[in-house]
Design an enzyme around this catalytic site. Structure first.
Site, PDB file in Angstrom:
ATOM      1  CG  ASP A 184      -1.038 -20.785  -0.276  1.00 53.58           C
ATOM      2  OD1 ASP A 184      -0.563 -20.708   0.882  1.00 53.58           O
ATOM      3  OD2 ASP A 184      -0.480 -21.438  -1.188  1.00 53.58           O
ATOM      4  CG  ASP A 210      -7.846  -5.163   1.536  1.00 53.66           C
ATOM      5  OD1 ASP A 210      -8.844  -4.669   2.098  1.00 53.66           O
ATOM      6  OD2 ASP A 210      -7.729  -5.224   0.297  1.00 53.66           O
ATOM      7  CG  ASP A 251     -13.421  -7.747   1.956  1.00 51.08           C
ATOM      8  OD1 ASP A 251     -13.185  -6.966   2.897  1.00 51.08           O
ATOM      9  OD2 ASP A 251     -13.867  -7.365   0.851  1.00 51.08           O
ATOM     10  CE1 TYR A 264      -3.330  -2.852   0.908  1.00 51.42           C
ATOM     11  CE2 TYR A 264      -4.587  -0.817   0.936  1.00 51.42           C
ATOM     12  CZ  TYR A 264      -4.543  -2.192   0.865  1.00 51.42           C
ATOM     13  OH  TYR A 264      -5.702  -2.910   0.754  1.00 51.42           O
TER      14      TYR A 264
HETATM   15  C1  IPM Z   1     -10.446  -1.743   3.664  1.00 55.09           C
HETATM   16  C2  IPM Z   1     -10.646  -1.175   2.283  1.00 55.09           C
HETATM   17  C3  IPM Z   1      -9.524  -0.183   1.974  1.00 55.09           C
HETATM   18  C4  IPM Z   1      -8.217  -0.944   1.988  1.00 55.09           C
HETATM   19  C5  IPM Z   1      -9.708   0.610   0.670  1.00 55.09           C
HETATM   20  C6  IPM Z   1     -11.015   1.347   0.625  1.00 55.09           C
HETATM   21  C7  IPM Z   1      -8.556   1.547   0.412  1.00 55.09           C
HETATM   22  O1  IPM Z   1     -10.716  -2.191   1.337  1.00 55.09           O
HETATM   23  O2  IPM Z   1     -10.399  -0.965   4.618  1.00 55.09           O
HETATM   24  O3  IPM Z   1     -10.352  -2.964   3.790  1.00 55.09           O
HETATM   25  O4  IPM Z   1      -7.822  -1.539   0.967  1.00 55.09           O
HETATM   26  O5  IPM Z   1      -7.557  -0.943   3.031  1.00 55.09           O
HETATM   27 MG    MG Z   2     -10.751  -4.128   2.211  1.00 53.08          MG
END
Ligand code: IPM
Ligand code: MG
Length: 365
Positions: free
Chosen positions: A219, A243, A247, A141
């Site tokens: 993985d 990240d 999710d 990042y």
């Molecule tokens: C998160 C989001 C952010 C990230 C984006 C919106 C920049 O996906 O907070 O997980 O990638 O960190």
């Molecule tokens: Mg994210």
């Protein structure tokens, strides 16, 4: 208790969910006589439109001068073809690095009341309670060099021992207060940054002999998260892996709308739901405010040391779900009543008040 809180609603459903989170903070303040001052500022796509920058100076200055920051969401499809440094997301990344919170805590809890929303079988997901500790200010990042040079693009994954060590300590400290296990996730069979990550985590672990440490390649971790989420307690990992895995962990809870986060370790704590701006449901009063509300619970805990109030809000979320109220994202197959974003927020405020009243009555006898 006095605190200045910067509210950054941002894009998409951000304003809808932060409004409910603010209402919950106001409820807590009214119950206990705290004085919270709220100041709202622009970030992301709305800020680009109003002032040309995804993080205007006034927003940054206000955030730095406050005691904690609540952010809704950033991102909008209209900026899809814009270079990364001019996108709404750039505002969030600049804010994260300016506030300095390097440890991003993302709890993923699978509540039994909404277990049916998860595509993962109930007996596999139910009872999972994972704390993801994502390194937030390093890795791909922020690494330099980066950019596009005609037909070649470059990003740099870079980590220093110091960056790894400080976030690892947060994970071990958290594990001590939980079930005493850290799973460190890397790709040490391929990446040098991961080799340094693993060595450093092992070294830090020597200061925490009471905590069990295991290592997983990213993985394999992606697979285990779905196949056996209950094996995890604290999951420690670098920025991009965190990240992605957060999710994925949301799937176990039933909806990305459930997840909260706290970015700690810096000057000012930053609190944000994990979900994005969800352009498909904007303005429908249908967004799930749980992520934002649970984020302000984390704010009370980590920025203000109000543990009791934080756990009251968390209990209120659980109570409202158990009573059967759901936003559309967590309604399918759970047999509850579908309510709007603002109705859900109101229900949480009522539950918080009832929980506080009950404790008061209990102490009075
Ligand atoms: C998160 C989001 C952010 C990230 C984006 C919106 C920049 O996906 O907070 O997980 O990638 O960190
Ligand atoms: Mg994210």
């Amino acid at each position: 208790m006095r605190a200045r809180i910067t509210i950054l609603p941002g894009d998409g459903i951000g304003p809808e969910v932060t409004a409910e989170a603010v209402r919950v903070l106001q409820t807590v303040a009214a119950i206990h006589g705290y004085r919270f001052e709220f100041e709202e500022h622009a970030i992301g796509g709305v800020a680009i439109k109003s002032s040309g920058s995804p993080l205007p100076r006034t927003t940054l200055d206000a955030a730095l001068a406050s005691d904690a920051v609540l952010l809704g969401a950033v991102g909008s499809p209209e900026f899809d073809r814009v270079p990364p440094n001019q996108r709404p997301e750039a505002g969030l990344l600049l804010l994260r690095s300016a506030l300095g919170g390097y440890a991003n805590l993302r709890p993923a809890i699978a509540y039994s009341s909404i277990a049916a929303c998860s595509p993962v079988r109930t007996e596999v997901a139910c009872g999972a309670d994972i704390l993801i500790v994502r390194e937030l200010l390093g890795g791909l990042y922020f690494g330099e060099p980066r950019g596009i040079d005609s037909d070649v693009a470059t990003n740099t994954m870079r980590y220093s021992v110091e960056e790894i060590e400080r976030v690892a300590r947060v994970a071990f400290e958290a594990a001590r207060k939980r079930r005493g296990k850290v799973t460190s996730v890397d790709k040490a069979n391929v990446l040098e940054t991961s080799q340094l990550w693993r060595q450093t985590v092992i070294r830090v672990s020597q200061d925490y002999p009471d905590v069990t440490l295991e290592h997983l390649y990213v993985d394999a971790c992606a697979m285990h998260l779905i196949a056996n989420p209950r094996r995890f307690d604290v999951l420690l990992t670098e920025n991009l892996f965190g990240d992605i895995l957060s999710d994925e962990a949301a799937v176990i809870t039933g909806s990305l709308g459930m997840l909260a986060s706290a970015s700690i370790g810096g000057e000012v704590g930053l609190y944000e739901p994990v979900h994005g701006s969800a352009p498909d449901i904007v303005g429908q009063n249908a967004a799930n405010p749980c992520g934002a509300i649970a984020s302000v619970a984390m704010m009370l805990r980590y920025s203000f040391g109000l543990e009791q109030d934080a756990s009251d809000i968390e209990l209120a979320i659980q109570d409202v779900l158990e009573a059967g109220y759901r936003t559309p994202d967590i309604a399918e197959g759970t047999g509850g009543y579908v309510v709007t974003t603002s109705e859900f927020g109101e229900l949480i405020c009522q539950a918080v008040t009832e929980i506080a009243d009950m404790r008061h009555a209990y102490h009075a006898v």
